[in-house]
Design a protein around this motif. Structure first.
Motif, mmCIF file in Angstrom:
data_model
loop_
_atom_site.group_PDB
_atom_site.id
_atom_site.type_symbol
_atom_site.label_atom_id
_atom_site.label_comp_id
_atom_site.label_asym_id
_atom_site.label_seq_id
_atom_site.Cartn_x
_atom_site.Cartn_y
_atom_site.Cartn_z
ATOM 1 N N HIS A 1 0.803 -1.213 0.000
ATOM 2 C CA HIS A 1 0.000 0.000 0.000
ATOM 3 C C HIS A 1 0.840 1.268 0.000
ATOM 4 C CE1 HIS A 1 -3.356 -2.665 0.729
ATOM 5 N NE2 HIS A 1 -2.723 -3.168 1.766
ATOM 6 N N ALA B 1 3.578 -2.615 3.633
ATOM 7 C CA ALA B 1 2.161 -2.726 3.976
ATOM 8 C C ALA B 1 2.050 -2.988 5.464
ATOM 9 C CB ALA B 1 1.495 -3.849 3.187
ATOM 10 N N ASP C 1 -4.696 -3.412 6.380
ATOM 11 C CA ASP C 1 -4.892 -4.536 5.467
ATOM 12 C C ASP C 1 -5.365 -5.763 6.249
ATOM 13 O OD1 ASP C 1 -4.744 -6.653 3.682
ATOM 14 O OD2 ASP C 1 -2.869 -6.000 2.782
#
Length: 250
Positions: A136, A157, A162
């Motif tokens: 991300h 990430a 997430d």
């Protein structure tokens, strides 16, 4: 992810601990069955009451010895096995080893490199994000002399944003996730490196196209990448990865 057993997971560890007990139970059954005749009171010719009592006492004593011997062997085996299973500190899920709400904020500088910003950085980030959907945050670092040419790329990430990553880190060990990361990047010569004060697991390696250091901890995963022609070596990439994590993880 690799279709392999996570040898550092809680389930694997439980199996390692239970296995000796299961084997000991099987051995006990075999031993108990094999010594049945030996443990029985032996027939006595022209038995007297005291002879019968003595034979029964001998049988009980033999039974007691079998039980005590088995228990001692099992306890001794476990006293040796359990500390060895625990000693590496890498067993258990990644999420169980630290905070699970970490965030990543790329620092403005990384060693002698500067964080690339602006429209070109946004464009490059969008290109990478389209290919690497599991990451991300994509950051690029450049030199002062060539501010538009990335030398180092960082993909990361966090489980905070997430849910899928959170599930994986709760299920698998950091070692398993880190190994899978490097295998997916086709780094066949990856070796374990010191992750630094940020902890977790870190491996670094290279192939004909790039150098990569990847980390996994209780809440984040990521990798620092540089082209094979950048002039950097694996040790330098490892050092930059340590520096990035210390500055970026909060």
């Amino acid at each position: 992810m690799l279709a392999a057993a996570d040898t550092h997971s809680d389930a694997y560890q439980a199996g390692q601990v239970l296995a000796p007990f299961i084997l000991a139970a099987i051995a006990l059954v075999i031993l108990w069955t094999a010594t049945r005749k030996w443990r029985r009171p032996q027939p006595v010719e022209n038995p007297m009451a005291e002879d019968i009592d003595a034979a029964a006492k001998l049988a009980r004593e033999r039974t007691r010895r079998v039980v005590i011997g088995t228990v001692v062997i099992v306890v001794a085996a476990m006293a040796v096995a359990v500390p060895r299973i625990r000693q590496s500190g890498q067993y258990g899920s990644a999420a169980s080893k630290g905070p699970t709400n970490l965030t990543i904020t790329p620092p403005a500088t990384l060693g002698s490199y500067r964080l690339m910003t602006g429209t070109q950085a946004d464009r490059l980030s969008a290109q990478i994000a389209a290919k690497q959907t599991e990451f991300h945050t994509v950051s690029f670092y450049t030199t002062a002399s060539e501010p538009t040419r990335p030398v180092v790329e960082v993909l990361s990430a966090t489980s905070t944003t997430d849910p899928k990553l959170a599930q994986e880190l709760a299920q698998h060990s950091a070692d398993y996730e880190n190994t899978s990361f490097m295998a997916g990047a086709h780094m066949s010569d990856a070796k374990i490196f010191n992750p630094g004060s940020a902890g977790g697991r870190m491996r670094c390696g290279s192939n004909s196209a790039q150098l990569l250091c990847a980390w996994t901890d209780s809440s984040t995963i990521g990798g620092l990448v540089s082209n094979a022609t950048s002039g950097l070596d694996v040790q330098q990439i490892a050092s930059l990865t340590q520096q990035f994590r210390v500055a970026a993880e909060h």
